[in-house]
Design an enzyme around this catalytic site. Structure first.
Site, PDB file in Angstrom:
ATOM      1  NE  ARG A  65      36.768  92.215  48.565  1.00 47.85           N
ATOM      2  CZ  ARG A  65      37.451  93.008  49.393  1.00 47.85           C
ATOM      3  NH1 ARG A  65      37.915  92.533  50.534  1.00 47.85           N
ATOM      4  NH2 ARG A  65      37.632  94.278  49.110  1.00 47.85           N
ATOM      5  CB  SER A  75      37.512  95.207  43.428  1.00 50.15           C
ATOM      6  OG  SER A  75      37.855  96.250  44.283  1.00 50.15           O
ATOM      7  CD  GLU A 100      35.921  91.514  45.061  1.00 49.80           C
ATOM      8  OE1 GLU A 100      34.701  91.740  45.237  1.00 49.80           O
ATOM      9  OE2 GLU A 100      36.818  92.324  45.321  1.00 49.80           O
TER      10      GLU A 100
HETATM   11  N1  EPU Z   1      46.232 101.915  42.278  1.00 47.82           N
HETATM   12  C1  EPU Z   1      46.748 102.402  41.091  1.00 47.82           C
HETATM   13  N2  EPU Z   1      45.883 102.626  40.061  1.00 47.82           N
HETATM   14  C2  EPU Z   1      44.560 102.414  40.162  1.00 47.82           C
HETATM   15  C3  EPU Z   1      44.030 101.901  41.376  1.00 47.82           C
HETATM   16  C4  EPU Z   1      44.892 101.655  42.427  1.00 47.82           C
HETATM   17  O1  EPU Z   1      47.942 102.616  40.968  1.00 47.82           O
HETATM   18  O2  EPU Z   1      43.846 102.659  39.181  1.00 47.82           O
HETATM   19  C5  EPU Z   1      47.144 101.724  43.419  1.00 47.82           C
HETATM   20  C6  EPU Z   1      46.936 102.847  44.446  1.00 47.82           C
HETATM   21  O3  EPU Z   1      47.728 103.946  44.170  1.00 47.82           O
HETATM   22  C7  EPU Z   1      47.340 102.199  45.733  1.00 47.82           C
HETATM   23  C8  EPU Z   1      46.962 100.753  45.513  1.00 47.82           C
HETATM   24  O4  EPU Z   1      46.807 100.560  44.112  1.00 47.82           O
HETATM   25  O5  EPU Z   1      48.738 102.244  45.912  1.00 47.82           O
HETATM   26  C9  EPU Z   1      45.698 100.338  46.278  1.00 47.82           C
HETATM   27  O6  EPU Z   1      44.576 101.079  45.804  1.00 47.82           O
HETATM   28  P1  EPU Z   1      43.243 101.272  46.695  1.00 47.82           P
HETATM   29  O7  EPU Z   1      43.594 101.825  48.007  1.00 47.82           O
HETATM   30  O8  EPU Z   1      42.268 102.023  45.856  1.00 47.82           O
HETATM   31  O9  EPU Z   1      42.744  99.807  46.994  1.00 47.82           O
HETATM   32  P2  EPU Z   1      42.632  98.486  46.111  1.00 47.82           P
HETATM   33  O10 EPU Z   1      43.658  97.521  46.576  1.00 47.82           O
HETATM   34  O11 EPU Z   1      42.636  98.840  44.659  1.00 47.82           O
HETATM   35  C10 EPU Z   1      41.011  97.269  47.753  1.00 47.82           C
HETATM   36  C11 EPU Z   1      39.697  96.543  47.686  1.00 47.82           C
HETATM   37  C12 EPU Z   1      38.547  97.541  47.622  1.00 47.82           C
HETATM   38  C13 EPU Z   1      38.596  98.398  48.866  1.00 47.82           C
HETATM   39  C14 EPU Z   1      39.969  99.112  48.910  1.00 47.82           C
HETATM   40  C15 EPU Z   1      40.154  99.881  50.187  1.00 47.82           C
HETATM   41  C16 EPU Z   1      40.170  94.433  46.594  1.00 47.82           C
HETATM   42  C17 EPU Z   1      40.024  93.612  45.364  1.00 47.82           C
HETATM   43  N3  EPU Z   1      39.681  95.667  46.531  1.00 47.82           N
HETATM   44  O12 EPU Z   1      41.181  97.963  46.524  1.00 47.82           O
HETATM   45  O13 EPU Z   1      37.329  96.805  47.655  1.00 47.82           O
HETATM   46  O14 EPU Z   1      37.556  99.366  48.868  1.00 47.82           O
HETATM   47  O15 EPU Z   1      41.038  98.126  48.862  1.00 47.82           O
HETATM   48  O16 EPU Z   1      40.320  99.019  51.265  1.00 47.82           O
HETATM   49  O17 EPU Z   1      40.706  93.945  47.585  1.00 47.82           O
HETATM   50  C18 EPU Z   1      35.624  95.830  46.340  1.00 47.82           C
HETATM   51  O18 EPU Z   1      35.978  94.739  46.801  1.00 47.82           O
HETATM   52  O19 EPU Z   1      34.656  95.910  45.532  1.00 47.82           O
HETATM   53  C19 EPU Z   1      36.349  97.027  46.712  1.00 47.82           C
HETATM   54  C20 EPU Z   1      36.080  98.219  46.180  1.00 47.82           C
END
Ligand code: EPU
Length: 337
Positions: free
Chosen positions: A162, A237, A333
């Protein structure tokens, strides 16, 4: 080109914050962009793209240039690959759909990301195992002070998680006007490693997915977790996932054995901020017209007429709570204006 005074930016930011631009101009062609920059070279300039990665906490005392340059064309092609030039004001998802229609592969995992083509390189958008930098060739940008046009290669953009040079050393110096992407025409490389994509394809009963199928799976996952900015204001995010040392991670996992993590190197892991925020009790919390999304704690939302300052105050409370509970610093972010 008409320059308007005191324009509400509410329709132009996905958080739906009603902040005003002192001066506002809708830019639909490059020549006018050059002219305006020349004529207003003493005026502070604020560049607005899709408005999907910003939280407006105040009015903007500047000339807001809303980049709406349109057009998608083929720059060059071989039998296997194509280089496509897309103008900065194209909506990102519409661009993905255009590529899928022509069976050009590489950005299907980036389906449904809000925002525009021209702002995608600034934060190196990414999702489900793919980042913009994987398909990025170059971008053209105009220097705000000198109006000189420069082509940035991938190396010059210094992409990170990012991150790019446009968010760091060159912040506020350039306006990106177009981006060139290299996509595949045949032998598409499918990115299916992300668990949720495999599960979704299983639900669809698809064993041999096409790029179109992957896009459909990504859209279904995003729609199940992320609020549609047309219905509930948000900027995706709000925080980045923090990177911590293995030692710190080991200590944390003694207290929280279920904490998820992704290896970054032999010394560091990335921890999902969404998990930390949920664990801290914020998931689904609502304060008047704003709060934390109930399906993905990484997303802050505006339910109606929240102001940016209130959302920012909530972000600080979350950041301080995470620091107190886990001794981890989380960074935003989203750009705070
Ligand atoms: N999780 C929780 N609680 C929550 C949200 C997530 O426990 O409320 C846990 C999930 O269970 C999982 C882990 O966190 O084990 C990862 O969650 P998720 O797959 O939803 O991805 P993320 O790391 O929260 C990132 C990006 C997203 C992108 C997704 C999928 C960042 C800051 N965010 O989110 O990007 O869509 O991976 O690749 O890196 C964005 O940048 O606006 C965005 C949505």
């Amino acid at each position: 080109m008409v320059i308007e005074k005191n324009v509400s930016l509410q329709p132009f930011n996905t958080f739906g914050i009603d902040a005003k631009a002192k001066l506002y101009c809708n830019i639909t062609d490059i020549n006018s962009l050059e002219d305006i920059l020349k004529k207003h070279n003493t005026q502070p300039i604020f560049t607005l793209g899709g408005g999907s990665n910003m939280l407006l906490t105040q009015d903007i005392e500047a000339l807001v240039l809303h980049i709406n340059l349109k057009g998608i064309s083929i720059f060059s092609e071989t039998e296997d690959a194509v280089i496509i030039k897309a103008m900065a004001g194209e909506n990102w998802h519409n661009f993905v759909v255009w590529c899928l229609k022509h069976n050009y592969g590489g950005i299907e995992n980036l389906s449904l990301i809000p925002g525009n083509v021209g702002t995608a390189p600034i934060q190196n958008i990414g999702a489900y195992g793919v980042e913009l930098k994987d398909v990025f060739v170059s971008c053209e940008a105009i220097n705000i002070k000198t109006q000189k046009v420069k082509t940035f290669t991938k190396d010059q953009c210094k992409f990170g998680y990012r991150e790019s040079v446009f968010k760091q050393q060159l912040k506020g110096n350039y306006i990106i006007t177009s981006v060139n992407f290299k996509l595949t025409k045949v032998h598409h490389q499918l990115h299916l490693n992300y668990g949720a994509i495999k599960q979704q394809l299983n639900t669809f009963n698809i064993a041999k997915p096409t790029i179109e199928d992957i896009s459909k799976a990504v859209i279904a996952i995003r729609q199940s977790k992320l609020p549609d900015p047309k219905k509930i204001g948000n900027s995706g995010s709000f925080f980045k996932n923090p990177v911590i040392s293995i030692e710190q991670f080991q200590k944390l996992s003694q207290n929280f054995p279920e904490i998820p993590s992704y290896k970054v190197s032999d010394k560091a892991v990335k921890v999902p901020a969404g998990w930390l925020i949920e664990k801290a009790g914020f998931k689904g919390k609502r304060f008047n017209d704003y709060g934390v999304h109930n399906k993905q704690a990484l997303v802050l939302v505006n339910y109606g007429n929240a102001n940016g300052k209130d959302i920012f105050t909530l972000a600080i409370l979350i950041k301080e709570t995470i620091k107190r509970l886990f001794k981890i610093d989380i960074e935003t972010e989203v750009n705070i204006i």
